[in-house]
Design an enzyme around this catalytic site. Structure first.
Site, PDB file in Angstrom:
ATOM      1  CG  ASP B  16      -1.718   1.185   1.449  1.00  8.87           C
ATOM      2  OD1 ASP B  16      -1.864   1.973   0.497  1.00  8.87           O
ATOM      3  OD2 ASP B  16      -2.251   1.367   2.570  1.00  8.87           O
ATOM      4  CD  GLU B  76      -4.651   1.014  -1.217  1.00 14.14           C
ATOM      5  OE1 GLU B  76      -4.690   0.190  -0.288  1.00 14.14           O
ATOM      6  OE2 GLU B  76      -4.738   2.238  -1.037  1.00 14.14           O
ATOM      7  CG  ASP B 149      -0.385   3.504   8.447  1.00 17.11           C
ATOM      8  OD1 ASP B 149      -1.580   3.698   8.186  1.00 17.11           O
ATOM      9  OD2 ASP B 149       0.344   4.359   8.976  1.00 17.11           O
TER      10      ASP B 149
END
Lengths: 176, 176
Positions: B16, B76, B149
């Protein structure tokens, strides 16, 4: 073209990045002499996936750095249009080349295309063709040896060398 | 969380990306067992120049690839907002990680955050906290071991593994 270069040697790699065609130019300033060590383009065909494009940009820049050991790189500042999708792709090309420079410890500075053209030709709005003509004239090389897509990169390299050696021409570009 | 994983082993690296905080998660699916091999974040302080940020992202991903030899990476897909300047910076982070994957020959596929959350929790709109709770429950690890995260990255890895082993869950993400 700067009026004088003297007192120090410097090698600068100029880069005009894009995902499909990245122009580059390497110059050496030695005393009052400017020479082109290399110039060209890293071309990625329209069908190549982005993963392959960034691999080729990274590899190409890493090879130039390993060959010429530039003191610094001058990278064209991105034209920020309104299209965020296009901006992400341009950013990917920049990320790949900046990683290659950073991995090798080469400091990178950002310059606008017009600052480069101003330094190379005395006119910020010069066309690629005009920059090529001026470079071939000033550097004493055949215009066929300067691919049009490398003219901006060469101009950026001259711009950086000029300011690095003669601060009266302007301050260095923003460090990347 | 997928109902079943069987018949093949696969190691997937989920990423991500962002210039300041890149989440990652590495999972291994072995028979019917899913395990987290690693998860965490590559954090770049606000004052670090972009050249250093991309160097650290590239280096971090290259290290994960060298350690775990993933079969694939799930990245992502970028949220394309209206701000082209922000998009260029996000693109730089993506370019750095994609170069690391491509240099190592790891194929990368793009998935939306909601596809990842749907795969990991059954709900595409789950929060990071909810994904963390579900992952810790399903995988039998302590929730403290899952940085918030990194939850999106872990969810993306699960999403890719699910579809790679069981095409009935959906087609693979777009190759990058």
């Amino acid at each position: 073209m700067p009026e004088k270069f003297s007192g120090a040697d410097v090698i600068v790699l100029g880069i005009d990045p894009a995902i499909r065609t990245t122009g580059y130019g390497v110059i050496r300033v030695e005393g009052t002499h400017i020479g082109i060590l290399d110039c060209g383009t890293i071309v990625n065909g329209q069908k190549l996936p982005h993963s392959e494009c960034v691999r080729r940009i990274y590899g190409g820049i890493a090879e130039l750095v390993a060959t010429y050991h530039p003191d610094a790189a001058a990278v064209e500042s991105p034209f920020v249009g309104r299209n965020a999708s296009t901006a992400i792709i341009l950013g990917m090309a920049r990320g790949a080349l900046l990683t290659a420079l950073s991995n090798a410890g080469v400091p990178a500075f950002s310059y606008t295309p017009s600052a480069g053209k101003q330094a190379a030709t005395g006119r910020g709005s010069a066309t690629k063709e005009q920059v090529a003509v001026m470079l071939s004239f000033e550097l004493g090389i055949s215009i066929e040896q300067i691919p049009l897509d490398s003219t901006d990169a060469l101009a950026l390299a001259i711009c950086h060398a000029q300011r690095a050696l003669h601060p009266e021409y302007g301050k260095l570009g923003n460090p990347l």
